[in-house]
Design an enzyme around this catalytic site. Structure first.
Site, mmCIF file in Angstrom:
data_model
loop_
_atom_site.group_PDB
_atom_site.id
_atom_site.type_symbol
_atom_site.label_atom_id
_atom_site.label_comp_id
_atom_site.label_asym_id
_atom_site.label_seq_id
_atom_site.Cartn_x
_atom_site.Cartn_y
_atom_site.Cartn_z
ATOM 1 N N GLU A 40 -5.241 -0.673 2.687
ATOM 2 C CA GLU A 40 -5.264 0.271 1.560
ATOM 3 C C GLU A 40 -4.515 1.565 1.811
ATOM 4 O OE1 GLU A 40 -9.417 -1.646 1.043
ATOM 5 O OE2 GLU A 40 -8.060 -1.212 2.676
ATOM 6 N N ASP A 82 -10.378 -3.672 2.727
ATOM 7 C CA ASP A 82 -11.748 -3.415 3.187
ATOM 8 C C ASP A 82 -12.667 -4.632 3.019
ATOM 9 O OD1 ASP A 82 -11.135 -0.874 3.934
ATOM 10 O OD2 ASP A 82 -11.929 0.098 2.158
ATOM 11 N N ASP A 115 -15.440 -5.491 1.630
ATOM 12 C CA ASP A 115 -16.497 -5.485 0.614
ATOM 13 C C ASP A 115 -15.926 -6.033 -0.686
ATOM 14 O OD1 ASP A 115 -14.853 -3.440 -0.229
ATOM 15 O OD2 ASP A 115 -16.376 -1.879 -0.169
ATOM 16 N N GLU A 162 -14.990 -4.557 -3.396
ATOM 17 C CA GLU A 162 -13.820 -3.817 -3.873
ATOM 18 C C GLU A 162 -12.585 -4.176 -3.059
ATOM 19 O OE1 GLU A 162 -13.006 -1.338 -7.116
ATOM 20 O OE2 GLU A 162 -14.901 -2.190 -6.422
ATOM 21 N N TYR A 178 -17.453 0.194 9.192
ATOM 22 C CA TYR A 178 -17.241 0.359 7.749
ATOM 23 C C TYR A 178 -18.435 1.050 7.105
ATOM 24 C CZ TYR A 178 -15.563 -0.653 3.076
ATOM 25 O OH TYR A 178 -15.106 -0.530 1.793
ATOM 26 N N ARG A 231 -19.368 1.467 3.771
ATOM 27 C CA ARG A 231 -20.003 1.029 2.521
ATOM 28 C C ARG A 231 -20.746 -0.278 2.796
ATOM 29 N NH1 ARG A 231 -15.045 3.110 0.629
ATOM 30 N NH2 ARG A 231 -15.365 4.989 -0.624
ATOM 31 N N HIS A 263 -22.884 -6.073 5.474
ATOM 32 C CA HIS A 263 -22.094 -5.794 6.662
ATOM 33 C C HIS A 263 -23.002 -5.178 7.713
ATOM 34 C CE1 HIS A 263 -18.762 -6.602 4.052
ATOM 35 N NE2 HIS A 263 -19.115 -5.624 3.247
#
Length: 888
Positions: free
Chosen positions: A7, A80, A82, A84, A296, A298, A343
């Protein structure tokens, strides 16, 4: 070389170092496409087909990836780990296929890593997979739901409630929580009660405090001493008796550490301990993650990888010794709603590295890393061992009994490193330390007496030696939410998910539905109205249970157990019917309904029993809520315009509040030269006005109240001074043109021009508002002389010189700007976030800010060539000129 896409440029730079020259690592700069903000982007009549559009800023990033694939036909998506991140990978793949940058033989794989470390990235590259379709479907469902609610409900709000901005699926539910808490506070009626405390001492002269628990031979309940008279009698009863220790009971207990952080608990603890908002916390955590310092950020999970557990245990042993390491590792059960999205917990990537051993320049990042490191280590440490002691003291006749409680830490365990914060302070005395007290010994009154708590004490001690006190208390309303307690409540209700908490809380503040004051969230008038409207006409969609159930359904989609289009069909069938039904309502009908709903809040019953909605001005009209174009609300009389009575939105104010409040029709400050002077709260801020608006005078003189002045406290004298502006300082001694001083949109300034409204001339800022009235001719001329002329601006010295741009050359500096410090490189000016200390920013951080600014602007300044271009031969120049002439 395989093309790896992540990203952010910071992440790309770090991963490129780990993978080496055999890979090309590029950044997508977040999502590359989104739903266009217009009707039809989601089509319910066509299987909820979604129309995606590549953003203008993203086109060049997509092109860079497509160009790289021309040289190497291998794409690795490493966004990432997740939902998203999965969606970004899916968008990239779909967009590149549409551009035909991905061919039939192009290998496309997805890799995920929970930490940006060499070992984690290298291991992830060995285990590629395909994009997870169920996770993408869950993203599509969530995005479609949010779009359908926003683009269908918001227009209804705009038409029925002037000034309302928009409504979101989860944001509206979050707003309801805040509004309902405020209404609880307003409906709360405090109840008085008293307590009695005594300062006692042992035969060895050590003192301790005990509270009255038995009175008249009966257990004393909270409200048994309801006034000062009863409290006085209780004090006399205690002070007139000889007391002795009836029992001493010490119970050993243990206290276990909290689990390591997940997203919501990190946001809560950062708010409690540092006052950091959810967005501020996540921004700092993002930078720590991209720097490879934490895993990570989130996550719903509190699990910890076995190697991390072992690393934590070794770090504990090295720093604090064997006795702080439990016999077996602590295992924390994962509470994630969906295993696919679970996670690891948020933890340091290297347990052995304490904060002072790392070069973290940003203060927010430093505080947050320290918090995460301590919490993670504490979670694997031995329990704290305590001894809780309860001492019962009684009079000989048994009519009076007191109790002293306290605790002693016999082994600190995890408390040596970390103790979790509290949302609200504890009022019990369990944390107090007690001296050695023996069963059966006398409990004498302390010679020095008991120091009263100044803010709670209403009566003085009533005993001869001052050792007994009566303390007045009042029951307290529930506290307003902080961002921490709001996130905690949303988590309890099952509303939202880790990646959404920060944006939800930020959005309702950006829409001005809620304001933050001293870290507490307070609903604005707009927020109350929106909530009242939605609760009446869209009750199901702001229901906590419905929203939580919908989150569960989305989890089923991400687990592959439910079809996302069927979920959308069920939602849309009922929601579209509710929108159609509400669209037919008249504004007056909606406002009257809201009046009824908010009546207990707006028009509480009067003590004399008279009608609370009867206009106090004319005695005939009915009071009701009305809305203004600015989006604010107020209470007005139904006999308008004959009766112009108004008061601010909310319950009636008491006399003290009414004296300072500014009503919608303005507050009269007094008269000056026969004109009435008013102060108003306008759409664009507070201002003062001379005279009233009439048919002949539609624009009476006005002047904005400068920042730093409180509108409610503005005096007549201050208003007259403001209305006298602009001020003529005098003609410039060189050209005779007038110099003025005034307060403008950007603050106080002076102007050198024929008139203050002249578009030309020279403007120069003043340092303070008072300078507007105090600056004299000599200083004004000097300020104007020091102002650089347009087109010939003098170079401004940088606040800090950071060095040369590592990739593209040219100095990178920290500069002082009108709106705060910023980073400058060539023609790129990048704002330094408020959470970053300009004095501590590093060159690497500045380069990232420059890259992000370039990405947003879509422009990339060309570097100046160091070498001078050689002049072309005259013959070539002549040939070129001839060609040019021929073309003409």
């Amino acid at each position: 070389m395989p093309v790896v896409v992540v990203e952010s440029p910071a992440k790309a730079k770090t991963i490129n170092k780990y993978l080496g020259p055999d890979y090309t690592v590029l950044a997508s700069y977040g999502h590359v496409r989104d739903l266009p903000p217009k009707d039809g982007s989601v089509d319910p009549d066509n299987e909820f087909e979604m129309l995606w559009e590549v953003g203008a800023d993203s086109k060049k990033h997509v092109k860079a990836i497509a160009d790289a694939l021309k040289d190497d036909n291998n794409l690795i998506l490493a966004t990432d780990p997740d939902r998203e991140g999965e969606a970004i990978s899916w968008h990239l793949e779909e967009t590149l296929r549409a551009r035909k940058a991905i061919k039939k033989d192009t290998p496309v794989s997805r890799v995920v890593f929970n930490a940006i470390t060499q070992s984690a990235v290298t291991e992830a590259m060995k285990n590629p997979r395909q994009v997870d379709a169920p996770l993408v479907h869950a993203y599509l469902a969530r995005r479609a739901l949010d779009y359908l609610v926003g683009f269908n409900l918001s227009p209804v709000l705009w038409r029925k409630l002037p000034g309302a901005k928009s409504a979101g699926r989860v944001q509206s539910v979050c707003l309801r929580l805040i509004v309902e808490r405020e209404m609880e506070i307003e409906a709360f009626r405090p109840r008085e009660y008293w307590s009695v405390k005594a300062e006692l001492q042992t035969p060895r002269g050590q003192t301790y405090t005990a509270r009255l628990v038995t009175y008249g031979g009966k257990k004393l309940d909270r409200f048994d001493l309801s006034d000062s008279t009863q409290a006085e009698m209780a004090v006399q009863a205690v002070a007139s008796r000889d007391l002795k220790v009836a029992s001493v009971e010490a119970k050993p207990s243990t206290r276990n550490p909290s689990a390591p952080f997940m997203t919501s608990t990190l946001q809560q603890e950062a708010s409690r301990k540092f006052g950091m908002g959810a967005r501020q916390t996540m921004s700092a955590a993002q930078r720590l993650y991209e720097a490879g310092l934490i895993t990570y950020m989130r996550t719903d999970g509190i699990d910890m990888a076995p190697e991390a557990v072992q690393g934590a245990r070794e770090a504990i042993k090295d720093r604090y010794g064997d006795k702080y390491v439990p016999g077996s590792p602590r295992i924390y059960k994962n509470k994630a709603k969906n295993a696919q999205e679970a996670h690891e917990c948020i933890r340091p990537t290297d347990m052995s590295k304490a904060t002072d051993e790392l070069r973290i320049s940003d203060s927010d990042q430093r505080k947050l890393y320290d918090l995460i490191w301590k919490r993670t280590l504490a979670s694997q440490m031995e329990a704290a061992r305590l001894e809780r002691t309860t001492v019962e003291i009684k009079s000989a006749d048994g009519n009076v009994g007191l109790r002293a409680t306290g605790q002693v830490i016999t082994f600190d365990g995890f408390l040596k490193v970390y103790e979790e914060g509290r949302d609200e302070p504890s009022e019990d005395g369990d944390d107090a330390r007690l001296p050695q007290i023996h069963d059966g010994e006398p409990a004498a009154f302390a010679a020095n007496g008991l120091k009263p708590e100044a803010e709670k004490t209403e009566t003085k001690h009533l005993s001869d030696n001052g050792a007994v006190l009566a303390l007045q208390h009042h029951t307290q309303p529930p506290p307003r939410y902080t961002e921490a307690t709001l996130v905690k409540r949303m988590e309890e209700l099952g509303i939202g998910r880790p990646s959404t908490y920060a944006s939800i809380v930020t959005t309702i503040q950006d829409r001005e539905y809620v304001r933050k004051d001293k870290n507490r969230l307070i609903p604005e008038d707009k927020g109350r109205l929106v909530t009242a409207f939605l609760e009446n006409y869209f009750r199901r969609y702001v229901d906590y249970g419905f929203t939580a159930d919908l989150e569960e359904d989305l989890d089923h989609v991400s687990a592959g157990d439910e079809d996302y289009k069927r979920l959308l069909e069920r939602f849309w069938r009922d929601f579209s019917a509710a929108v159609a039904e509400t669209s037919e309502l008249r504004i007056t009908e909606v406002l009257e309904k809201i009046n009824e709903v908010l009546e207990p809040h707006l028009f509480p019953p009067k003590e004399d029993g008279t009608d609370p909605r009867l206009c106090p001005n004319c005695g005939e009209g009915r009071l009701s809520m009305r809305t203004a174009r600015s989006g604010g609300a107020f209470i007005g009389c139904s006999n308008y315009p004959e009766c112009r009575f108004t008061r601010p939105f909310g319950p009636p104010m008491d006399e003290a509040e009414a004296e300072t409040a500014i009503p919608p029709e303005g507050k009269l400050l007094g008269e000056d030269q026969g004109d009435k002077i008013y102060v108003f709260k306008g759409r664009f801020g507070p201002y003062v006005q001379r005279g009233e608006v009439t048919d002949e005078n539609k624009k009476p003189p006005r002047q904005s109240i400068p920042k730093g002045w409180t509108p409610e406290e503005t005096t007549l004298e201050q208003a007259v001074r403001l209305l006298a502006l602009p001020r003529e300082i005098g003609p410039h001694p060189e050209d005779g043109v007038m110099i003025w001083s005034n307060i403008g949109r950007y603050g106080p300034y002076i102007k050198h021009a024929e008139t203050i409204s002249h578009k030309g001339g020279t403007n120069a800022n003043l340092e303070s508002v008072e300078d507007v009235w105090e600056v004299g001719m000599n200083r004004a001329v000097q300020i104007l002389a020091d102002k650089p002329q347009r087109g010939r601006a003098a170079p401004v010295a940088p606040l800090r010189e950071l060095g040369e741009h590592p990739d593209r050359g040219g100095p990178v500096n920290v500069m002082k700007g009108r709106y705060g410090p910023y980073v400058k490189w060539e023609k790129v000016n990048a704002t330094i976030p408020e959470t970053t200390d300009p004095e501590a920013i590093t060159l690497d951080e500045a380069v990232i800010l420059v890259a992000e600014r370039e990405a947003k602007s879509g422009k990339k300044p060309a570097r100046k060539k160091a070498a001078t271009r050689k002049a072309a031969p005259k013959k070539a120049a002549g040939k070129k000129a001839a060609t040019k002439k021929k073309e003409d």
